[in-house]
Design an enzyme around this catalytic site. Structure first.
Site, PDB file in Angstrom:
ATOM      1  N   LYS A 163       0.829  -1.083   0.049  1.00  0.00           N
ATOM      2  CA  LYS A 163       0.081  -0.144  -0.006  1.00  0.00           C
ATOM      3  C   LYS A 163       1.084   1.397   0.005  1.00  0.00           C
ATOM      4  O   LYS A 163       0.562   2.090  -0.999  1.00  0.00           O
ATOM      5  CB  LYS A 163      -1.107   0.061   1.245  1.00  0.00           C
ATOM      6  CG  LYS A 163      -1.931   1.015   1.229  1.00  0.00           C
ATOM      7  CD  LYS A 163      -2.928   0.903   2.440  1.00  0.00           C
ATOM      8  CE  LYS A 163      -4.083   2.053   2.431  1.00  0.00           C
ATOM      9  NZ  LYS A 163      -5.060   1.674   3.596  1.00  0.00           N
ATOM     10  N   GLU A 166       9.525  -5.920   4.348  1.00  0.00           N
ATOM     11  CA  GLU A 166       9.640  -7.396   3.936  1.00  0.00           C
ATOM     12  C   GLU A 166       9.312  -7.428   2.435  1.00  0.00           C
ATOM     13  O   GLU A 166       9.921  -8.123   1.620  1.00  0.00           O
ATOM     14  CB  GLU A 166       8.627  -8.221   4.742  1.00  0.00           C
ATOM     15  CG  GLU A 166       8.819  -8.167   6.516  1.00  0.00           C
ATOM     16  CD  GLU A 166       7.996  -7.143   6.963  1.00  0.00           C
ATOM     17  OE1 GLU A 166       7.868  -7.571   8.306  1.00  0.00           O
ATOM     18  OE2 GLU A 166       7.611  -6.345   6.427  1.00  0.00           O
ATOM     19  N   GLU A 208      -5.834  -9.091  14.154  1.00  0.00           N
ATOM     20  CA  GLU A 208      -5.386  -7.596  13.650  1.00  0.00           C
ATOM     21  C   GLU A 208      -6.516  -6.365  13.978  1.00  0.00           C
ATOM     22  O   GLU A 208      -6.214  -5.253  14.371  1.00  0.00           O
ATOM     23  CB  GLU A 208      -4.813  -7.521  12.356  1.00  0.00           C
ATOM     24  CG  GLU A 208      -3.753  -6.203  12.113  1.00  0.00           C
ATOM     25  CD  GLU A 208      -2.978  -6.280  10.893  1.00  0.00           C
ATOM     26  OE1 GLU A 208      -1.667  -6.728  11.092  1.00  0.00           O
ATOM     27  OE2 GLU A 208      -3.426  -6.308   9.953  1.00  0.00           O
ATOM     28  N   LYS A 235       8.582  -3.320  14.433  1.00  0.00           N
ATOM     29  CA  LYS A 235       9.204  -2.637  13.330  1.00  0.00           C
ATOM     30  C   LYS A 235      10.125  -1.622  13.592  1.00  0.00           C
ATOM     31  O   LYS A 235      11.370  -1.605  13.346  1.00  0.00           O
ATOM     32  CB  LYS A 235       8.043  -2.217  12.450  1.00  0.00           C
ATOM     33  CG  LYS A 235       7.369  -3.267  11.666  1.00  0.00           C
ATOM     34  CD  LYS A 235       6.208  -2.384  10.749  1.00  0.00           C
ATOM     35  CE  LYS A 235       5.554  -3.540   9.790  1.00  0.00           C
ATOM     36  NZ  LYS A 235       4.471  -2.993   9.233  1.00  0.00           N
ATOM     37  N   HIS A 276      -6.580 -35.542  14.029  1.00  0.00           N
ATOM     38  CA  HIS A 276      -5.734 -36.273  14.489  1.00  0.00           C
ATOM     39  C   HIS A 276      -4.443 -35.442  14.947  1.00  0.00           C
ATOM     40  O   HIS A 276      -3.252 -35.960  15.302  1.00  0.00           O
ATOM     41  CB  HIS A 276      -4.953 -37.167  13.376  1.00  0.00           C
ATOM     42  CG  HIS A 276      -5.892 -38.192  12.677  1.00  0.00           C
ATOM     43  ND1 HIS A 276      -5.623 -39.703  13.153  1.00  0.00           N
ATOM     44  CD2 HIS A 276      -6.925 -38.318  12.054  1.00  0.00           C
ATOM     45  CE1 HIS A 276      -6.565 -40.204  12.701  1.00  0.00           C
ATOM     46  NE2 HIS A 276      -7.403 -39.472  12.015  1.00  0.00           N
ATOM     47  N   GLY A 331      -5.652  -2.875   4.578  1.00  0.00           N
ATOM     48  CA  GLY A 331      -4.743  -3.752   4.036  1.00  0.00           C
ATOM     49  C   GLY A 331      -5.287  -5.331   4.297  1.00  0.00           C
ATOM     50  O   GLY A 331      -5.595  -5.943   3.384  1.00  0.00           O
ATOM     51  N   ARG A 332      -6.034  -5.432   5.401  1.00  0.00           N
ATOM     52  CA  ARG A 332      -6.434  -7.137   5.541  1.00  0.00           C
ATOM     53  C   ARG A 332      -7.938  -7.187   4.956  1.00  0.00           C
ATOM     54  O   ARG A 332      -8.619  -8.274   4.854  1.00  0.00           O
ATOM     55  CB  ARG A 332      -6.472  -7.285   6.929  1.00  0.00           C
ATOM     56  CG  ARG A 332      -7.384  -6.311   7.881  1.00  0.00           C
ATOM     57  CD  ARG A 332      -7.038  -6.720   9.266  1.00  0.00           C
ATOM     58  NE  ARG A 332      -7.732  -5.594  10.275  1.00  0.00           N
ATOM     59  CZ  ARG A 332      -6.920  -4.513  10.570  1.00  0.00           C
ATOM     60  NH1 ARG A 332      -5.790  -4.219   9.952  1.00  0.00           N
ATOM     61  NH2 ARG A 332      -7.329  -3.489  11.296  1.00  0.00           N
TER      62      ARG A 332
END
Length: 549
Positions: free
Chosen positions: A208, A214, A355, A515, A386, A269-270
């Site tokens: 964005k 990253e 978030e 960060k 399992h 963003g999400r």
């Protein structure tokens, strides 16, 4: 949006009293007392999704009191504030308009005196045009070869949503090979670069702000890798597309203006997979299927906006979640998709929920006195059985579960697999709800006429208390339309809970501190002679690293 703390409402106090009255009720008794319970506590959405919430520790009175809570905090007003483009993300002074991205009825949505649908439709048209060129082979790489591989470089909302959907809709994918790189760990991009040909690969750099550390470190690694192959940067126009708000930073990186797909500050963003951030989805399943994804989400938007809360799926699931989180103090929810291609859905919902609602300060700026967002986790189908279902059935934790499955499999060849899978889907919710105390049940299956000494010894260990809550979300099929509706359902569930928790669901300041500290520590690691004093633990860890490097 009103700033009303839930614990100060009359309905919250009424719910506390109600909880102590019914907290020990067993679901076996609730079903025995009401033979019509399933019909009262289930909703059919467009004959495509059946939501069964009857296997919960609730009564009709519970629902009425929870609905009163929604009314007291003015949930209806908050929903209309979001859909009307008001700046409900107050800490960042932004609107929250992901609903506009799938507004295929094209009704006007105004933000800052402008109809945002003009820009939304223009970007959709650009995505349609570019995707057609890439998918049909007209778009060529630097050496004239058609694109075969797409690498989406992003993180968080720029990765989780698109990668989850591409995987979930595997049955709808075309010939393009899709890769997703998110982790800063060099192993992630290195493993992808080993699989692709520079001449036939297109990189999508998704950020964005185009400052995400990253994403940029991975994008620069990809750029250097391509440069080492072509011995020039002239390849950029053919092999790099950017998806960002920050046009200047993208151009400085070397990507031309025509190759930039923009979106807007009112897209969180999400919640951005519906925007140009979802271009990897378009390239994977085609533009027409992407539109179906938007149609499904839009249909759920309209259901959420216009349906009475007593029949409103996101609202009811949100209220039931609050019931467990704040009165039973369960603190966690498990997402259990019985579909292998949906295995990333729990991780996607972790971000959507945690978030958004992992906040401890209310909209008045005060620390909260109640539980906010739950811990979200899960795994696909019988794999989870399992692994951790032992704890769900016989552990000491109460874990409300959402079971998700489809009537029709996307794998039409191995239908017998799906029948067996659904038998587990049905039986697990039954076992969690009703348990088992009868020692003869297992003996009858094994044709044993009477319990042995060993089976009597094992009895307490084979007893299942039951009374473990779950929702069953049963889709006709995992297809673009239904997946869009399912994602929107959970988005609105999260928003509903955020409104009731009296928190801001659309910022994420909690990710910033780490960060910021990382930038300082990075300098300490790169400059071996630089000595910065941190706490003794951090100093010890850094010195251990330096002793080897």
């Amino acid at each position: 949006m009103k700033n009303i703390n839930p614990v100060d409402t009359n309905s919250w106090k009424s719910l506390k009293e109600h909880f102590y009255k019914i907290k020990d009720l067993h679901m076996k008794d609730l079903f025995f007392q009401d033979k019509d319970r399933f019909h009262k506590f289930s909703i059919n959405f467009n004959n495509q999704i059946l939501v069964d919430f009857s296997k919960n520790r609730i009564t009709s009175d519970t629902i009425l009191k929870l609905l009163m809570l929604a009314k007291e905090v003015d949930l209806s007003g908050a929903i209309h504030s979001m859909f009307n483009g008001e700046k409900i993300n107050r800490t960042e002074n932004r609107a929250v308009l992901h609903v506009a991205l799938r507004n295929l009825s094209n009704t006007s949505i105004t933000y800052d005196n402008k109809n945002v649908m003009i820009d939304v439709n223009n970007m959709l048209e650009k995505m349609k045009l570019f995707s057609k060129l890439i998918i049909n082979g007209t778009w060529k790489g630097y050496t004239g070869k058609s694109i075969t591989d797409i690498v989406n470089i992003g993180i968080g909302g720029s990765d989780l949503g698109p990668s989850m959907i591409v995987q979930a809709l595997d049955a709808y994918r075309n010939h393009l090979k899709m890769h997703f790189v998110s982790n800063m760990d060099g192993s992630h991009i290195s493993n992808v670069l080993k699989k692709i040909n520079p001449e036939t690969t297109l990189f999508l750099v998704v950020s964005k702000t185009f400052t995400t550390e990253e994403t940029l470190i991975n994008a620069n690694t990809a750029k250097i890798w391509m440069n080492e192959y072509f011995h020039t940067n002239d390849f950029l126009d053919n092999h790099f597309i950017a998806i960002s708000m920050n046009v200047k930073n993208v151009i400085d990186f070397g990507i031309k203006l025509d190759n930039i797909f923009t979106f807007w500050d009112w897209v969180g963003g999400r919640y951005s997979l519906w925007s140009s951030v979802g271009f990897s989805i378009v390239l994977s399943i085609g533009f027409s299927n992407f539109l179906l994804l938007l149609h499904g989400a839009h249909a759920m938007d309209q259901h959420y906006l216009n349906t009475d809360f007593s029949k409103n799926i996101p609202v009811l699931l949100a209220l039931i979640g609050i019931w467990y989180n704040n009165f039973f103090l369960s603190e966690t929810e498990a997402i259990l998709p019985y579909d292998q291609n949906m295995r990333r859905f729990p991780a996607f919902l972790q971000q959507t929920n945690m978030e958004s609602n992992g906040k401890n300060v209310d909209r008045n700026g005060c620390f909260v006195r109640w539980q906010t967002g739950p811990i979200i986790w899960g795994e696909s189908g019988t794999n989870g059985q399992h692994a951790f279902y032992q704890l769900l059935h016989q552990g000491t934790k109460l874990v409300p579960c959402d079971f998700i499955a489809s009537v029709c499999p996307n794998n039409h060849v191995l239908v017998n697999h799906h029948v067996q899978l659904l038998s587990h889907f049905f039986s697990q919710t039954q076992a969690l709800a009703f348990g088992q105390f009868e020692i003869n049940t297992e003996n009858k299956c094994n044709n044993i006429s009477s319990p042995t000494k060993d089976s009597l010894y094992a009895f307490p260990y084979k007893a299942f208390e039951g009374n473990k809550p779950s929702n069953s979300i049963f889709l006709y099929q995992i297809n673009p339309y239904n997946l869009g509706a399912l994602i929107a359902l959970y988005e609105h569930k999260v928003f509903t809970q955020g409104v009731i928790f009296n928190i801001f669901s659309f910022d994420q300041w909690g990710v910033e501190l780490g960060k910021k500290l990382a930038k300082t520590i990075s300098c300490s690691l790169i400059n071996k002679s630089q000595e910065i004093q941190y706490d003794s633990s951090t100093n010890g860890l850094i010195n251990f690293y330096k002793s080897f490097s």
